[in-house]
Scaffold this motif. Sequence first.
Motif, mmCIF file in Angstrom:
data_model
loop_
_atom_site.group_PDB
_atom_site.id
_atom_site.type_symbol
_atom_site.label_atom_id
_atom_site.label_comp_id
_atom_site.label_asym_id
_atom_site.label_seq_id
_atom_site.Cartn_x
_atom_site.Cartn_y
_atom_site.Cartn_z
ATOM 1 N N LYS A 376 -12.324 -29.745 -33.853
ATOM 2 C CA LYS A 376 -11.253 -28.862 -34.294
ATOM 3 C C LYS A 376 -10.303 -29.631 -35.209
ATOM 4 O O LYS A 376 -9.350 -30.262 -34.757
ATOM 5 N N LYS A 377 -10.596 -29.567 -36.530
ATOM 6 C CA LYS A 377 -9.817 -30.331 -37.497
ATOM 7 C C LYS A 377 -8.357 -29.901 -37.513
ATOM 8 O O LYS A 377 -7.456 -30.731 -37.621
ATOM 9 N N MET A 378 -8.108 -28.586 -37.433
ATOM 10 C CA MET A 378 -6.731 -28.099 -37.459
ATOM 11 C C MET A 378 -5.933 -28.686 -36.302
ATOM 12 O O MET A 378 -4.776 -29.105 -36.468
ATOM 13 N N GLU A 379 -6.532 -28.761 -35.123
ATOM 14 C CA GLU A 379 -5.824 -29.317 -33.976
ATOM 15 C C GLU A 379 -5.583 -30.812 -34.143
ATOM 16 O O GLU A 379 -4.567 -31.338 -33.686
ATOM 17 N N LEU A 380 -6.508 -31.499 -34.791
ATOM 18 C CA LEU A 380 -6.299 -32.924 -35.054
ATOM 19 C C LEU A 380 -5.141 -33.125 -36.013
ATOM 20 O O LEU A 380 -4.324 -34.052 -35.838
ATOM 21 N N ASP A 381 -5.043 -32.280 -37.020
ATOM 22 C CA ASP A 381 -3.916 -32.356 -37.950
ATOM 23 C C ASP A 381 -2.598 -32.073 -37.232
ATOM 24 O O ASP A 381 -1.585 -32.743 -37.473
ATOM 25 N N ASN A 382 -2.605 -31.078 -36.343
ATOM 26 C CA ASN A 382 -1.403 -30.760 -35.577
ATOM 27 C C ASN A 382 -0.982 -31.930 -34.692
ATOM 28 O O ASN A 382 0.201 -32.230 -34.539
ATOM 29 N N LEU A 383 -1.980 -32.587 -34.104
ATOM 30 C CA LEU A 383 -1.706 -33.730 -33.232
ATOM 31 C C LEU A 383 -1.066 -34.866 -34.021
ATOM 32 O O LEU A 383 -0.128 -35.516 -33.548
ATOM 33 N N LYS A 384 -1.543 -35.095 -35.229
ATOM 34 C CA LYS A 384 -0.976 -36.164 -36.057
ATOM 35 C C LYS A 384 0.488 -35.892 -36.383
ATOM 36 O O LYS A 384 1.305 -36.811 -36.432
ATOM 37 N N ARG A 385 0.813 -34.613 -36.594
ATOM 38 C CA ARG A 385 2.210 -34.273 -36.937
ATOM 39 C C ARG A 385 3.158 -34.543 -35.776
ATOM 40 O O ARG A 385 4.278 -35.030 -35.977
ATOM 41 N N ILE A 386 2.743 -34.234 -34.559
ATOM 42 C CA ILE A 386 3.624 -34.501 -33.420
ATOM 43 C C ILE A 386 3.739 -35.997 -33.171
ATOM 44 O O ILE A 386 4.792 -36.501 -32.764
ATOM 45 N N VAL A 387 2.670 -36.770 -33.462
ATOM 46 C CA VAL A 387 2.741 -38.223 -33.345
ATOM 47 C C VAL A 387 3.705 -38.791 -34.385
ATOM 48 O O VAL A 387 4.486 -39.711 -34.104
ATOM 49 N N GLN A 388 3.683 -38.232 -35.590
ATOM 50 C CA GLN A 388 4.629 -38.657 -36.625
ATOM 51 C C GLN A 388 6.066 -38.386 -36.195
ATOM 52 O O GLN A 388 6.964 -39.182 -36.450
ATOM 53 N N TYR A 389 6.258 -37.241 -35.545
ATOM 54 C CA TYR A 389 7.588 -36.900 -35.031
ATOM 55 C C TYR A 389 8.049 -37.941 -34.015
ATOM 56 O O TYR A 389 9.187 -38.406 -34.060
ATOM 57 N N CYS A 390 7.157 -38.311 -33.113
ATOM 58 C CA CYS A 390 7.504 -39.295 -32.094
ATOM 59 C C CYS A 390 7.829 -40.651 -32.727
ATOM 60 O O CYS A 390 8.718 -41.366 -32.267
ATOM 61 N N GLY A 391 7.097 -40.996 -33.782
ATOM 62 C CA GLY A 391 7.292 -42.303 -34.402
ATOM 63 C C GLY A 391 8.445 -42.369 -35.377
ATOM 64 O O GLY A 391 8.842 -43.471 -35.791
ATOM 65 N N ASN A 392 8.987 -41.225 -35.760
ATOM 66 C CA ASN A 392 10.101 -41.203 -36.701
ATOM 67 C C ASN A 392 11.410 -41.442 -35.948
ATOM 68 O O ASN A 392 11.953 -40.527 -35.317
ATOM 69 N N THR A 393 11.891 -42.673 -36.004
ATOM 70 C CA THR A 393 13.115 -43.039 -35.286
ATOM 71 C C THR A 393 14.325 -43.056 -36.211
ATOM 72 O O THR A 393 15.375 -43.584 -35.840
ATOM 73 N N LYS A 394 14.180 -42.481 -37.403
ATOM 74 C CA LYS A 394 15.263 -42.517 -38.390
ATOM 75 C C LYS A 394 15.893 -41.151 -38.618
ATOM 76 O O LYS A 394 17.113 -41.005 -38.548
ATOM 77 N N ASP A 395 15.060 -40.138 -38.902
ATOM 78 C CA ASP A 395 15.584 -38.833 -39.311
ATOM 79 C C ASP A 395 16.020 -38.003 -38.111
ATOM 80 O O ASP A 395 15.429 -38.062 -37.032
ATOM 81 N N CYS A 396 17.035 -37.181 -38.343
ATOM 82 C CA CYS A 396 17.544 -36.263 -37.316
ATOM 83 C C CYS A 396 16.400 -35.416 -36.768
ATOM 84 O O CYS A 396 15.589 -34.881 -37.517
ATOM 85 N N ARG A 397 16.312 -35.321 -35.443
ATOM 86 C CA ARG A 397 15.244 -34.535 -34.824
ATOM 87 C C ARG A 397 15.313 -33.071 -35.254
ATOM 88 O O ARG A 397 14.282 -32.418 -35.457
ATOM 89 N N ARG A 398 16.508 -32.545 -35.389
ATOM 90 C CA ARG A 398 16.647 -31.142 -35.772
ATOM 91 C C ARG A 398 16.156 -30.918 -37.198
ATOM 92 O O ARG A 398 15.507 -29.914 -37.497
#
Length: 444
Positions: A376-398
Amino acid sequence: MAGKMAGNPAGKCRDFDHSPEKLKATLNNIFRLQEFRVNQLEAIKATILKKNVLVVGDNGAGKSLCYQLPACLSAGVTVVISPLISLIQDQIQKLTELGIDARTLSGDIGHSAADSIYQQLSEEDPIIKLLYVTPEKVSMSRPLIKALKSLLDRDLLARFVIDEAQCISQWGYDFRPDYGTLNELQQDFLGVPMIALSGPVTPPIQENILKSLQMNDPQVFTMHFIPTNLKYAVETRTLDGGTDCITWIKEHYPHESGIVYCWRQDDCDNMADSLNEAGLLACSYHAGKTGEHRESVQNRWKENKCQVICATVAFGMGIHKPDVRYVIHSFLPKSMEQYHRETGRAGRDGNVSHCILFYNYKDYKDLHYVISQESKKMELDNLKRIVQYCGNTKDCRRIQLLSYFGGVKTEANLCEENTEAICDNCESANEMMNVKEEGEGEMT
């Protein structure tokens, strides 16, 4: 659903007052609300004028009002197609409390009750304003289709409502095959307007919803709303996630209500056991439990007889407890959509609440492996986006959340509106700024 059914032209309206003054009076007197929220009034006007409408909004943004208020003013019956019986029951209870006649033909109401509803629908002026059904009912029930055709012939079928419309998109996070036949409504009930309501989805999924439902000339309204009372944070999870949760809950909200989301059913059971052993009253909720058990757990939680629900994604739609002080993810969500939807169950009362995501890179590897096996490529892409969110310690979460869902991009610090609920990234940035200013002060 068979055969083309002729109806009124889409532009024709029944004779009733839908002036701004009348709409505002209905909002105040029936729904006991003071003001319309962003795009509510525009969406309401569009559906009253028999336009096809898609409303995309976050939890608590007020999507339901966009069809419930028109239903009160329109002649005839508004048919609402909703995926869960629990969600239907919750809506009917709220409407009944407001004095609005709403019924359901869900499969568990019994033949006698169903016959009574069909009899009311056959009357010259039905007292029922909203009829809730599941997509399975629409596709399988001949008596329902016959009743809808009768309403259409008598010019009493006001509109179709597709609730939780993200379920129709195979790209979405809540895809349900039973929604696949709803595109037939546009052909089988010509002239009957449709209003679809979706949780937060990206613009491509919005287009997919419109295409799947075959909505002609739709008007799209978005209600993106990143609550200022929710404090978003990502924290490192140890291998013993239960200990992390226990420590955090006891430190912040030892007596208040909360939700802990887990990956698998066994994880829910183990997490509930760990919390109970630590003196926190917890219950487990997942699809492996009987319907009776899940309903009992949800009721106990709503009545504050259970403090923490440990749940999989099965604990989802129709959750409207106002005083949820925290939503903890003990395992990595599969997508930004899932994460945003589940965190939106916190702080419905407007008070400060926490959204904690305990992240460990091992979660990513485990989920990546499982999804890869299903190709499921779409789900893999979605998973990468949430991992990027977790790793982004700079930008406002909102800002990260708002940007993902196609909201207006801004350089402003969205956490400034409520400093008590400042996200972890903005809080860290402020602390660094304070340290820098103190250091400069000492040098001078």
